[in-house]
Write a protein that holds these residues in place. Structure first.
Motif, PDB file in Angstrom:
ATOM      1  N   PHE A 186     170.652  83.699  71.149  1.00  0.00           N
ATOM      2  CA  PHE A 186     170.139  83.280  69.838  1.00  0.00           C
ATOM      3  C   PHE A 186     171.458  82.026  69.250  1.00  0.00           C
ATOM      4  O   PHE A 186     171.004  81.000  68.763  1.00  0.00           O
ATOM      5  CB  PHE A 186     169.830  84.040  68.898  1.00  0.00           C
ATOM      6  N   ILE A 187     172.491  82.615  69.382  1.00  0.00           N
ATOM      7  CA  ILE A 187     173.724  81.708  68.995  1.00  0.00           C
ATOM      8  C   ILE A 187     173.737  80.464  69.562  1.00  0.00           C
ATOM      9  O   ILE A 187     174.147  79.422  68.962  1.00  0.00           O
ATOM     10  CB  ILE A 187     175.162  82.797  68.986  1.00  0.00           C
ATOM     11  N   ARG A 188     173.841  80.492  70.921  1.00  0.00           N
ATOM     12  CA  ARG A 188     173.945  79.293  71.819  1.00  0.00           C
ATOM     13  C   ARG A 188     172.633  78.541  71.425  1.00  0.00           C
ATOM     14  O   ARG A 188     172.877  77.196  71.106  1.00  0.00           O
ATOM     15  CB  ARG A 188     173.912  79.768  73.438  1.00  0.00           C
ATOM     16  N   ASP A 189     171.641  79.101  71.421  1.00  0.00           N
ATOM     17  CA  ASP A 189     170.343  78.099  71.008  1.00  0.00           C
ATOM     18  C   ASP A 189     170.712  77.428  69.634  1.00  0.00           C
ATOM     19  O   ASP A 189     170.027  76.424  69.590  1.00  0.00           O
ATOM     20  CB  ASP A 189     169.206  79.029  70.889  1.00  0.00           C
ATOM     21  N   ASP A 190     171.172  78.236  68.460  1.00  0.00           N
ATOM     22  CA  ASP A 190     171.320  77.554  67.515  1.00  0.00           C
ATOM     23  C   ASP A 190     172.345  76.554  67.312  1.00  0.00           C
ATOM     24  O   ASP A 190     172.077  75.556  66.720  1.00  0.00           O
ATOM     25  CB  ASP A 190     171.815  78.740  66.329  1.00  0.00           C
ATOM     26  N   ALA A 191     173.259  76.827  68.192  1.00  0.00           N
ATOM     27  CA  ALA A 191     174.450  75.532  68.297  1.00  0.00           C
ATOM     28  C   ALA A 191     173.752  74.381  69.064  1.00  0.00           C
ATOM     29  O   ALA A 191     174.098  73.330  68.335  1.00  0.00           O
ATOM     30  CB  ALA A 191     175.596  75.954  69.311  1.00  0.00           C
ATOM     31  N   GLU A 192     172.956  74.650  69.899  1.00  0.00           N
ATOM     32  CA  GLU A 192     171.971  73.394  70.435  1.00  0.00           C
ATOM     33  C   GLU A 192     171.335  72.662  69.357  1.00  0.00           C
ATOM     34  O   GLU A 192     171.180  71.466  69.487  1.00  0.00           O
ATOM     35  CB  GLU A 192     171.554  73.886  71.645  1.00  0.00           C
ATOM     36  N   PHE A 193     170.588  73.392  68.889  1.00  0.00           N
ATOM     37  CA  PHE A 193     169.460  73.234  67.742  1.00  0.00           C
ATOM     38  C   PHE A 193     170.023  72.270  66.612  1.00  0.00           C
ATOM     39  O   PHE A 193     169.733  71.138  66.314  1.00  0.00           O
ATOM     40  CB  PHE A 193     168.868  74.161  67.270  1.00  0.00           C
ATOM     41  N   ARG A 194     171.216  72.833  66.159  1.00  0.00           N
ATOM     42  CA  ARG A 194     171.931  72.248  65.234  1.00  0.00           C
ATOM     43  C   ARG A 194     172.581  70.932  65.463  1.00  0.00           C
ATOM     44  O   ARG A 194     172.655  70.026  64.921  1.00  0.00           O
ATOM     45  CB  ARG A 194     172.958  73.094  64.388  1.00  0.00           C
ATOM     46  N   THR A 195     173.156  70.899  66.869  1.00  0.00           N
ATOM     47  CA  THR A 195     173.923  69.812  67.189  1.00  0.00           C
ATOM     48  C   THR A 195     172.775  68.540  67.491  1.00  0.00           C
ATOM     49  O   THR A 195     173.284  67.465  67.189  1.00  0.00           O
ATOM     50  CB  THR A 195     174.357  70.213  68.401  1.00  0.00           C
ATOM     51  N   THR A 196     171.766  68.887  68.125  1.00  0.00           N
ATOM     52  CA  THR A 196     170.603  68.035  68.272  1.00  0.00           C
ATOM     53  C   THR A 196     170.322  67.204  67.027  1.00  0.00           C
ATOM     54  O   THR A 196     169.860  65.975  66.776  1.00  0.00           O
ATOM     55  CB  THR A 196     169.632  68.628  69.010  1.00  0.00           C
ATOM     56  N   SER A 197     169.979  68.317  66.117  1.00  0.00           N
ATOM     57  CA  SER A 197     169.442  67.787  64.798  1.00  0.00           C
ATOM     58  C   SER A 197     170.576  66.615  64.320  1.00  0.00           C
ATOM     59  O   SER A 197     170.062  65.952  63.610  1.00  0.00           O
ATOM     60  CB  SER A 197     169.392  68.811  63.910  1.00  0.00           C
ATOM     61  N   LEU A 198     171.767  67.092  64.137  1.00  0.00           N
ATOM     62  CA  LEU A 198     172.630  66.161  63.552  1.00  0.00           C
ATOM     63  C   LEU A 198     172.914  64.809  64.316  1.00  0.00           C
ATOM     64  O   LEU A 198     173.415  63.867  63.597  1.00  0.00           O
ATOM     65  CB  LEU A 198     173.983  67.050  63.405  1.00  0.00           C
TER      66      LEU A 198
END
Length: 345
Positions: free
Chosen positions: A328-340
């Protein structure tokens, strides 16, 4: 989202807290027969037909270990406990054998169930599972490091776009530290290892509570993070100092740890319910699994065959949950990075 969902989660987790009232102190070490056995052992160096050479003392109080050629090699002496510990352990086993013949149920001694040692290790299954959890935390931390620094785009200054990278690094270090001392403590329960294990667990729970608040509330500014973290850091530090230098209060520590664990489960549950995070299902599994795992630690039962108890099973449940948590933490990093990156474009 159903507006009653957060309230139901609060009632569910609050009910778990109430179960702690059912816990009671151990009474095996208050047994007069056990006490007499320990006293005799420390005087004679024997429990039944089993004698301990390091329990024999000279007239000036110094231990008699015999000539040097009768000593065990150094690489084997790590298995050897001190006189009092060996007396307690073997008196406990002797007393439990008597209780079993009388049809009585096992009881705790000095706060712990009667376990069978393996090569001098006090709780071999719990040690093995603690080591596996340590390995899972290390794997999760390294995989997160690879994702944020090598698979995702970096800023021009080589820093990550993900705002919580540093916090998750601290979490990984604290988690590995906690499981390391858990393995040491379950290997050999002495005052020092007990305090290091409890202190490490409290520090980890305190930091994960801070992390839950910061991530769920999307706190990005350093000043705001300090304002949120400062009172919790002060509380956790005070509690650790209290345990180490004033009184190792087991009941108080269990309540403090339960309160911090339940609070963060509730925060993550509410955030998973209101957010549209693509990996929120993983968070739900970890929250529900973590809540059910707490029940294992609450409804304590004697170790099966002297090896596997409820606490060891709780360690076992933590292994798959840890793998999913770091996913989940890795997915959260990818999700936030993509959004930014989309906002930058």
């Amino acid at each position: 989202m159903n507006p009653m969902a957060p309230f139901r989660w609060f009632l569910f987790i609050a009910a778990l807290c109430c179960l702690f009232a059912a816990l009671h102190a151990s009474d095996g070490d208050a047994d007069p027969l056990y006490k007499d056995c320990v006293e005799r052992c420390q005087e004679t160096g024997c429990v039944g037909n089993r004698c301990f050479q390091h329990c024999k003392f000279s007239s000036d109080g110094k231990p008699i270990d015999g000539p040097w050629y009768m000593h065990e090699p150094l690489y084997l002496r790590w298995k050897q406990w001190d006189c009092r510990s060996d007396c307690r352990h073997h008196c406990m086993l002797a007393r439990e054998e008597e209780r079993t013949k009388l049809g009585d149920k096992p009881v705790k001694y000095h706060g712990k169930w009667p376990f069978q040692r393996v090569y001098g290790i006090q709780e071999p299954v719990a040690v093995a599972l603690s080591a596996l959890n340590l390995a899972m935390q290390f794997h999760g931390w390294v995989s997160f490091f690879i994702v944020v620094y090598y698979k995702l785009r970096l800023r021009p200054n080589k820093k990550t776009y993900y705002e919580y990278t540093g916090l998750w690094h601290i979490y990984g270090i604290l988690a590995m530290n906690s499981w390391f001392w858990s393995a040491v403590f379950h290997s050999r329960d002495v005052e020092l290892t007990e305090k290091l294990d409890y202190s490490s667990a409290v520090a980890l729970l305190g930091f994960t509570l801070i992390l839950a608040i910061l991530r769920a509330c999307n706190v990005k500014e350093e000043a705001a993070r300090v304002m949120v973290a400062a009172p919790l850091v002060a509380f956790v530090t005070t509690h650790i100092l209290y345990l180490n230098f004033y009184r190792l209060d087991y009941g108080l520590n269990k309540k403090v740890c339960a309160a911090m664990a339940v609070s963060q489960l509730l925060i993550w549950a509410m955030w998973a319910g209101v957010s549209r995070h693509p990996a929120r299902w993983k968070l739900w599994v970890v929250v529900v699994g973590g809540g059910l795992a707490m029940v294992l630690d609450i409804y304590d039962f004697p170790p099966y065959k002297g090896y596997v108890d409820a606490h060891a099973l709780w360690h076992a449940t933590a292994i798959p949950l840890t793998y999913l948590w770091w996913s989940f933490i890795r997915d959260d990093a990818e999700f936030r990075t993509t959004s930014l990156l989309k906002k930058v474009k």
